[in-house]
Write a protein that holds these residues in place. Structure first.
Motif, PDB file in Angstrom:
ATOM      1  N   TYR A  84      -8.256   0.699   6.197  1.00 10.67           N
ATOM      2  CA  TYR A  84      -7.164   0.000   5.495  1.00 10.67           C
ATOM      3  C   TYR A  84      -7.527  -1.474   5.387  1.00 10.67           C
ATOM      4  N   CYS A  96       7.414   4.778   4.376  1.00  8.84           N
ATOM      5  CA  CYS A  96       6.151   4.115   4.732  1.00  8.84           C
ATOM      6  C   CYS A  96       6.367   2.781   5.461  1.00  8.84           C
ATOM      7  N   LEU A 133      -8.543   2.327   1.701  1.00  9.15           N
ATOM      8  CA  LEU A 133      -7.145   2.317   1.248  1.00  9.15           C
ATOM      9  C   LEU A 133      -6.543   0.917   1.274  1.00  9.15           C
ATOM     10  N   MET A 134      -5.497   0.738   0.492  1.00  4.83           N
ATOM     11  CA  MET A 134      -4.672  -0.468   0.602  1.00  4.83           C
ATOM     12  C   MET A 134      -3.305  -0.202  -0.020  1.00  4.83           C
ATOM     13  N   GLU A 136      -0.043  -1.401  -2.539  1.00  5.94           N
ATOM     14  CA  GLU A 136      -0.097  -1.788  -3.961  1.00  5.94           C
ATOM     15  C   GLU A 136       0.540  -3.163  -4.141  1.00  5.94           C
ATOM     16  N   ILE A 171      -6.155   4.443  -3.735  1.00  2.91           N
ATOM     17  CA  ILE A 171      -5.341   3.282  -4.100  1.00  2.91           C
ATOM     18  C   ILE A 171      -4.362   3.689  -5.189  1.00  2.91           C
ATOM     19  N   ALA A 172      -3.391   2.835  -5.392  1.00  2.58           N
ATOM     20  CA  ALA A 172      -2.322   3.128  -6.355  1.00  2.58           C
ATOM     21  C   ALA A 172      -2.907   3.499  -7.720  1.00  2.58           C
ATOM     22  N   VAL A 192      -5.113  10.175  -5.081  1.00  2.36           N
ATOM     23  CA  VAL A 192      -3.736   9.674  -5.025  1.00  2.36           C
ATOM     24  C   VAL A 192      -2.819  10.862  -4.750  1.00  2.36           C
ATOM     25  N   PHE A 193      -1.870  10.672  -3.857  1.00  3.36           N
ATOM     26  CA  PHE A 193      -0.911  11.752  -3.581  1.00  3.36           C
ATOM     27  C   PHE A 193       0.303  11.578  -4.490  1.00  3.36           C
ATOM     28  N   LYS A 211       5.726   2.042  -8.407  1.00  3.40           N
ATOM     29  CA  LYS A 211       5.642   3.444  -7.973  1.00  3.40           C
ATOM     30  C   LYS A 211       6.890   4.247  -8.335  1.00  3.40           C
ATOM     31  N   ARG A 217       2.715   8.208 -12.194  1.00  2.00           N
ATOM     32  CA  ARG A 217       1.943   8.736 -11.058  1.00  2.00           C
ATOM     33  C   ARG A 217       1.442  10.151 -11.353  1.00  2.00           C
ATOM     34  N   LEU A 237       3.046  14.711   0.094  1.00  2.24           N
ATOM     35  CA  LEU A 237       3.488  14.288   1.420  1.00  2.24           C
ATOM     36  C   LEU A 237       4.565  15.277   1.863  1.00  2.24           C
ATOM     37  N   ARG A 272       1.706  15.349   6.505  1.00  2.00           N
ATOM     38  CA  ARG A 272       3.127  15.564   6.810  1.00  2.00           C
ATOM     39  C   ARG A 272       3.712  14.211   7.180  1.00  2.00           C
ATOM     40  N   VAL A 273       4.958  13.964   6.797  1.00  2.00           N
ATOM     41  CA  VAL A 273       5.597  12.679   7.110  1.00  2.00           C
ATOM     42  C   VAL A 273       5.665  12.492   8.625  1.00  2.00           C
ATOM     43  N   LYS A 274       5.241  11.310   9.083  1.00  2.00           N
ATOM     44  CA  LYS A 274       5.321  10.981  10.510  1.00  2.00           C
ATOM     45  C   LYS A 274       6.171   9.715  10.672  1.00  2.00           C
ATOM     46  N   GLN A 358       0.472   2.241   9.359  1.00  2.00           N
ATOM     47  CA  GLN A 358       1.293   2.706   8.250  1.00  2.00           C
ATOM     48  C   GLN A 358       2.274   3.783   8.723  1.00  2.00           C
TER      49      GLN A 358
HETATM   50  N1  SAM Z   1      -0.496   2.641  -1.423  1.00  2.00           N
HETATM   51  C1  SAM Z   1      -1.195   3.616  -2.170  1.00  2.00           C
HETATM   52  C2  SAM Z   1      -0.273   4.714  -2.609  1.00  2.00           C
HETATM   53  O1  SAM Z   1       0.824   4.804  -2.088  1.00  2.00           O
HETATM   54  O2  SAM Z   1      -0.693   5.482  -3.448  1.00  2.00           O
HETATM   55  C3  SAM Z   1      -2.375   4.118  -1.386  1.00  2.00           C
HETATM   56  C4  SAM Z   1      -2.150   5.181  -0.406  1.00  2.00           C
HETATM   57  S1  SAM Z   1      -1.111   4.883   0.967  1.00  2.00           S
HETATM   58  C5  SAM Z   1      -1.948   3.579   1.798  1.00  2.00           C
HETATM   59  C6  SAM Z   1      -1.576   6.388   1.763  1.00  2.00           C
HETATM   60  C7  SAM Z   1      -0.591   7.523   1.826  1.00  2.00           C
HETATM   61  O3  SAM Z   1       0.019   7.494   3.094  1.00  2.00           O
HETATM   62  C8  SAM Z   1       0.571   7.574   0.882  1.00  2.00           C
HETATM   63  O4  SAM Z   1       0.214   8.088  -0.360  1.00  2.00           O
HETATM   64  C9  SAM Z   1       1.557   8.451   1.635  1.00  2.00           C
HETATM   65  O5  SAM Z   1       1.478   9.797   1.231  1.00  2.00           O
HETATM   66  C10 SAM Z   1       1.102   8.392   3.078  1.00  2.00           C
HETATM   67  N2  SAM Z   1       2.168   7.939   3.978  1.00  2.00           N
HETATM   68  C11 SAM Z   1       2.980   6.882   3.834  1.00  2.00           C
HETATM   69  N3  SAM Z   1       3.896   6.862   4.825  1.00  2.00           N
HETATM   70  C12 SAM Z   1       3.666   7.926   5.608  1.00  2.00           C
HETATM   71  C13 SAM Z   1       4.294   8.460   6.780  1.00  2.00           C
HETATM   72  N4  SAM Z   1       5.359   7.886   7.338  1.00  2.00           N
HETATM   73  N5  SAM Z   1       3.790   9.589   7.331  1.00  2.00           N
HETATM   74  C14 SAM Z   1       2.708  10.190   6.786  1.00  2.00           C
HETATM   75  N6  SAM Z   1       2.075   9.735   5.681  1.00  2.00           N
HETATM   76  C15 SAM Z   1       2.545   8.620   5.084  1.00  2.00           C
END
Ligand code: SAM
Ligand code: SF4
Length: 470
Positions: A84, A96, A133-134, A136, A171-172, A192-193, A211, A217, A237, A272-274, A358
C-alpha cells in the motif's frame, strides 16, 4: 465511452436463485459429474450448487472442487505480497478504514524512496510478486505517481541481488485514456473489485466520491480490455449482499468478458469484509458470510470457472486458508501489511497495522512461517512469474491453460522458484522439508526431457544461477 446497459441482470439472478432452491441430490450429482469435463457451469447449475445445504452433498461439492483444482493447478500455490503506497481517499466506502470520513487515521503518501525501502523488506522475505495498491485521490496520488512507483519497485535489488519480477496492480477504475497509458507499463494483472454487484446496495455503500457510480465501476474491465490491457482480475467483497447473488454475478461478469473480448478474467478475488476502524459497514452485516458458505462459494467458483485463478488474502485466518487451498484457491498473499509504510514499521518493531491498516488481518504469520507450513502440508509455494515475462498473457495464457498445459509449465517453474527461495531465504528446517518436497515433486514430472531439464535448472540454481524458467 461508457456503456450503459449493465451485463449483470439482477432480476435474472434473483429468479435463478429462487428457482433452484432445495435441489435434489441427484441433480447435484449430475452437475458435479458434468463439471469434471472442465467446461465450467451455467448460472443455473452454479446456483443449484450454491443452494445445496445437505451436508453430504456439500461434501461432494468440496471433493469435486478439490479434484478440479488438482487436475488444473496441481498442488502449487502462487505467493505475493501487497504493498500500500497511499491511504488518501476521496471516497467514503462505508466498510473501509481509508474512507474520507475516517478522521482518526494518519494519512500518508510514500515517497519513491520510501517505496523502495518497503520493496527491499518484501524482497528479503523471498517475494518476487507485489500487488500494488492505493486509495483513490487524484490530487494526492496521480496515475503518473503510481507509474513512477512501479518503475521504482522494479529498480530495487535486495542483498541477494534479487528483484521484483511482476507487479500486479489494484487501483481505482481508470478512464480509456488512462488505460492506454497504463498498458505501456510493464505490469501483470490489473484488478478492481466490484465490491457488490447489487446496484442499490452498491450505491448505499459508496455514498460519496467517484466510486458512487455503479456503472463506471462495472464497466472498468471493458474499458481496460478495449484499451490495451491484457490481464484483468475481478472480485466481490463478500458480506455486503447475499453471497449467492455475488457469486453468480462474478460468474456472469466472467462470461461477459469471455464472450465480448475472447478472454475471461485472469483471477477472481474473494475478500470477506473484516472489521475496520470507523467503518460502520465492516461490523455486524446481515449478509456476513459464515465459514461454511464461504468454503462453498469458493468451491462453486472453482467448478464454474475452472481456469480462472482464485486469490485469497490474509484477511482469512490460517486454519481456514489451509482448508480453502484444497477447494480451489491458487494464489495467496503472505506476511501482508495493509497500512502505508507497514513493512518498515514491522521491521523496526513498531507495528501498528491493527489501528491504521485498511482492515484487520487474520493470518498474521510471517511469510517464512506461511511458506514453511505450506511445504509441511505438501503444497509447493511458487514464486513463478514466467508467463507474464514470456508474453504468455491474456488469450495466449488461456490457450495454454485450457488444455491443462498449465501443469507442465507451472509445476517445474514452481520447483525452480522454490529452490531459489530455499537457497536464498529459508531457515534450516524449511530448507530440509523443502528439498524433500522438491525431490518428491520431481517424480511427478512424467515427460522425461522436462524432468531432466528441471533437474539441470535446480543444480544450476544451487551453484548460484537465478531466474531459470520454462
Ligand atoms: N481504492 C481502490 C478501490 O477501492 O478500488 C483500490 C483497492 S482498495 C485499496 C482494496 C480493496 O479492499 C477494496 O476494493 C475492498 O474490496 C477491500 N476492502 C476495503 N475495506 C475492507 C474491509 N473492511 N474488509 C475487507 N476488505 C476490505
Ligand atoms: Fe478508498 Fe478503496 Fe477504501 Fe473505498 S475501498 S475508501 S475507494 S481505499
Amino acid at each position: 465511452m461508457e456503456k450503459v446497459i449493465p451485463f449483470i441482470n439482477e432480476n435474472l439472478l434473483f429468479k435463478i436463485i429462487e428457482e433452484t432452491s432445495n435441489p435434489s441430490s441427484e441433480r447435484v450429482d449430475e452437475i458435479l459429474q458434468k463439471s469434471l469435463e472442465l467446461n465450467g457451469l451455467t448460472l443455473e447449475e452454479a446456483s443449484i450448487l450454491l443452494n445445496t445445504n445437505n451436508p453430504e452433498d456439500v461434501e461432494k461439492i468440496f471433493f469435486t472442487a478439490g479434484k478440479i483444482k488438482d487436475e488444473i493447478y496441481g498442488n502449487r500455490l502462487v505467493l505475493f505480497a501487497p504493498l500500500y503506497i497511499s491511504n488518501y481517499c476521496s471516497n467514503n466506502c462505508l466498510y473501509c478504514g481509508f474512507r474520507i470520513d475516517n478522521k482518526s487515521i494518519e494519512r500518508k503518501v510514500l515517497s519513491l524512496d520510501e517505496i523502495k525501502e518497503e520493496t527491499k523488506i518484501i524482497l528479503e522475505q523471498g517475494h518476487k510478486r507485489i500487488l500494488l495498491l492505493m486509495g483513490e485521490d487524484h490530487e494526492k496520488c496521480s496515475l503518473d505517481y503510481f507509474i513512477q512507483a512501479i518503475y521504482s519497485i522494479y529498480s530495487v535489488r535486495d542483498s541477494k541481488g534479487s528483484s521484483i519480477r511482476r507487479i500486479n496492480v489494484e487501483i481505482a477504475p481508470l478512464s480509456e485514456n488512462e488505460f492506454r497509458v497504463l498498458s505501456e507499463v510493464p505490469i501483470g494483472t490489473y484488478t478492481v473489485f466490484q465490491e457488490t454487484y447489487h446496484k442499490e446496495t452498491y450505491e448505499r455503500m459508496h455514498p460519496k466520491g467517484k466510486k458512487h457510480n455503479y456503472i463506471w465501476r462495472l464497466f472498468t474491465m471493458d474499458r481496460a480490455l478495449s484499451n490495451g490491457m491484457h490481464d484483468v482480475g475481478i472480485g466481490a467483497l463478500f458480506g455486503l449482499f447475499d453471497f449467492r447473488f455475488e457469486t453468480l454475478a462474478l460468474i456472469q461478469h466472467s462470461k461477459h468478458l469471455d464472450q465480448t473480448y475472447g478472454i475471461g478474467p485472469h483471477t477472481i478475488s474473494i475478500p470477506r469484509v473484516k472489521p475496520a476502524k470507523n467503518a460502520p459497514a465492516s461490523y455486524n452485516s446481515k449478509y456476513s458470510v459464515n465459514d461454511n458458505d464461504f468454503k462453498k462459494l469458493v468451491a462453486v467458483l472453482r467448478i464454474s470457472v475452472p481456469y480462472t485463478g482464485i486469490i485469497l488474502s490474509t484477511r482469512e485466518p490460517a486454519y481456514l486458508r489451509n482448508e480453502l487451498f484444497n477447494l480451489g484457491v491458487s494464489q495467496i498473499s503472505a506476511g501482508s501489511k495493509t497500512s502505508v509504510g507497514g513493512y518498515k514499521q514491522a521491521f523496526n518493531g513498531m507495528e501498528k497495522d491493527e489501528e491504521i491498516g485498511q482492515f484487520t488481518l487474520n493470518d498474521c504469520r510471517s511469510s517464512g512461517e506461511v511458506i514453511k507450513d505450506l511445504i509441511k502440508m505438501g503444497f509447493v509455494p511458487s514464486f513463478c512469474t514466467a508467463c507474464y515475462r514470456l508474453g504468455r498473457v491474456g488469450e495466449d495464457f488461456m490457450d495454454l491453460a485450457k488444455p491443462g498445459l498449465i501443469k507442465t509449465h507451472c509445476h517445474p517453474n514452481g520447483l525452480t522458484t522454490l529452490k531459489e527461495y530455499l537457497v536464498d531465504y529459508a531457515d534450516s528446517e524449511t530448507k530440509l522439508f523443502g528439498e524433500k518436497l522438491i525431490e518428491n515433486e520431481l517424480n511427478k514430472i512424467e515427460h522425461k526431457k522436462l524432468k531432466q531439464k528441471t533437474i539441470e535448472y535446480l543444480k544450476r540454481i544451487e551453484k548460484g544461477e537465478r531466474d531459470l524458467y520454462f
